[in-house]
Scaffold this active site. Structure first.
Site, PDB file in Angstrom:
ATOM      1  N   GLU A 127      -9.029  15.402  -1.431  1.00 39.95           N
ATOM      2  CA  GLU A 127      -9.105  16.047  -2.736  1.00 39.95           C
ATOM      3  C   GLU A 127     -10.582  16.226  -3.064  1.00 39.95           C
ATOM      4  O   GLU A 127     -11.255  15.265  -3.436  1.00 39.95           O
ATOM      5  CB  GLU A 127      -8.391  15.198  -3.798  1.00 39.95           C
ATOM      6  CG  GLU A 127      -6.902  15.039  -3.572  1.00 39.95           C
ATOM      7  CD  GLU A 127      -6.133  16.346  -3.652  1.00 39.95           C
ATOM      8  OE1 GLU A 127      -6.676  17.322  -4.210  1.00 39.95           O
ATOM      9  OE2 GLU A 127      -5.005  16.414  -3.137  1.00 39.95           O
TER      10      GLU A 127
ATOM     11  N   CYS B  80     -13.455  17.426 -11.365  1.00 41.79           N
ATOM     12  CA  CYS B  80     -13.445  18.291 -10.182  1.00 41.79           C
ATOM     13  C   CYS B  80     -12.824  19.651 -10.464  1.00 41.79           C
ATOM     14  O   CYS B  80     -13.136  20.628  -9.779  1.00 41.79           O
ATOM     15  CB  CYS B  80     -12.714  17.605  -9.032  1.00 41.79           C
ATOM     16  SG  CYS B  80     -10.997  17.180  -9.391  1.00 41.79           S
TER      17      CYS B  80
END
Length: 455
Positions: free
Chosen positions: A209, A243
């Site tokens: 991720e 993110c």
């Protein structure tokens, strides 16, 4: 700390079969939920100390989302773990086909510092419901959360089942040398490459991720007030250290100034006239990250914000105008409270720019034009996103979350978390009551019959 011994003991515990019954998995998730609730105030305090997160933001993004995820898992797991009977072709007459759901074994979870509690526990939830044992490596950049995480896990689970290994880069390197059955990493693209390279030595499957430059597009048909409010919230949540935060703004030239005016209004409404004096405004995690972000303030021109405080490691929500793709701020993911602005006349300009660069983790579009929405969805590649909103696609257990290309490999959340930590083992159960001879070399005219069957 004897890392090889920890992993060997976890592998032995897994082979005992104790983690496999569904009742065991649900009981462990229930214990985890109770532990999170028990330590709620300590978790909020640790997040305040390490990142100065407000109580509201910390609960919403680091605690509440986990409690919701655990409840979802407990509710649905029974249907997920069952062997799945699937169709069998006529060429396999007399047999049945079944997919069995099998945990991988011992998994490694490497967590980042930006959401240090949530992004350590969220993949753990998937690992538990899938029946694995787990080693968690929290970030050393958030030491208070790291210590608390270890305390909670040590009190809740035996180390042969789940354990936390604290340490810096050397600890991560030592863990990556071990032969885990699965590795789940959340963090930057450069470190993701290192993790994948290490995993390749043992052919260990991975979920990465990562991140990237996630655009937000606002066209001339958008509800500007709503767009400004949701962009300011999504971008400056956690001081931009998210993110999937909008990394840069693509706005139609006709509505650029009205949008920026509204963005300025909402920054003041949310964070005050001087955000640096707001006690609930999140700080930058370290001096190194702070210095990197401050260097971007010389790019283009600051039209909103631009102030910072080195003592508190805070940077006010900042908008940069007159930016080009050649500026340093546009090279890599910003990961801070700075939003560069680019303009466009035709949506094709946005699509071309996005397609010519690494695939982003998220993409957001504010428009009332359904055709534009469909073009963005079908003509650009990105991990996930939202139309007329930001961030919230990550918060539903019904949508898998993950990247594509440079922004990541694999996904999780909800059932996808179960699937990520589960090997789907295919088994053909063949009858012994009869045997179709056509496959054997001595069957007369075998090729003719095979061609009839296999078409």
């Amino acid at each position: 700390m004897d890392i090889p011994r920890i992993i060997q003991e976890q592998k032995q515990y897994f082979l005992s079969g104790e983690t496999k019954p569904l009742s065991f998995r649900i009981h462990q998730l229930t214990k985890l939920k109770q532990a999170i609730q028990k330590y709620e105030h300590e978790i909020l305090f640790a997040l305040k100390k390490d990142l100065n997160k407000s109580e509201k933001d910390a609960y919403m993004t680091e605690i509440g989302v986990l409690l919701e995820e655990i409840s979802f898992m407990i509710k649905h797991a029974k249907s997920w773990v069952k062997p799945e009977r699937v169709k069998t072709p006529v060429t396999h007459f007399g047999s049945k086909s079944v997919i069995y759901k099998e945990p991988y074994g011992t998994v490694l979870i490497i967590a980042p510092w930006n959401y240090p509690f949530q992004l350590a526990i969220s993949p753990l939830i998937g690992a538990i419901i899938a029946g694995n044992t787990a080693v968690i490596k929290p970030s050393e950049l958030t030491p208070t959360v790291s210590k608390l995480l270890k305390r909670i896990v040590d009190e809740t689970f035996p180390p042969t089942y789940i354990t936390v290994v604290e340490g810096a880069v050397e600890t991560s390197q030592a863990l990556l040398k071990e032969n885990f059955d699965y590795i789940f990493f959340t963090g930057s693209v450069p470190v993701g490459r290192i993790v994948m390279e290490a995993a390749a030595q043992n052919l260990t499957p991975v979920t990465l991720e990562l991140g990237g430059k996630s655009p937000v597009i606002v066209d001339e048909t958008a509800n500007l007030d709503l767009a400004a409010r949701r962009i300011v919230w999504g971008k400056f949540l956690n001081a931009g250290q998210t993110c999937i935060a909008p990394d840069y703004l693509f706005v139609h030239e006709k509505v650029k100034q009205p949008l920026l005016d509204k963005i300025s209004d909402y920054i003041e409404k949310f964070y005050g006239k001087n955000p640096l004096e707001n006690d609930d405004y999140t700080r930058i995690v370290s001096k190194r990250h702070f210095d990197r972000l401050v260097s971007f303030l010389s790019n283009g021109s600051v039209v909103i914000g631009g102030t910072y405080n080195e003592e508190t490691l805070t940077i006010a929500p900042t908008i940069l105008d007159h930016i080009s793709w050649d500026d340093a701020v546009m090279e890599d993911e910003i990961f801070g409270p700075i939003l560069p602005v680019l303009t466009f006349q035709q949506i094709d300009e946005c699509i071309e720019a996005i397609r010519n660069r690494p695939k982003p983790l998220a993409l957001y579009t504010f428009t009332a034009n359904e055709a534009i929405q469909q073009r963005i969805i079908h003509e650009t590649s990105f991990g996930g996103g939202a139309m007329n909103d930001t961030i919230l696609h990550i918060a539903t257990p019904y949508l898998p979350f993950g990247g594509v290309g440079n922004s990541g490999i694999g996904s999780y959340h909800g059932k996808k978390s179960f699937d990520t930590f589960t090997h789907h083992k295919s088994v053909l159960h063949q009858t012994t009551k009869f045997d179709l001879p056509v496959r054997y070399p001595d069957f007369k005219d075998g090729l003719k019959w095979i061609k009839r069957l296999m078409k």
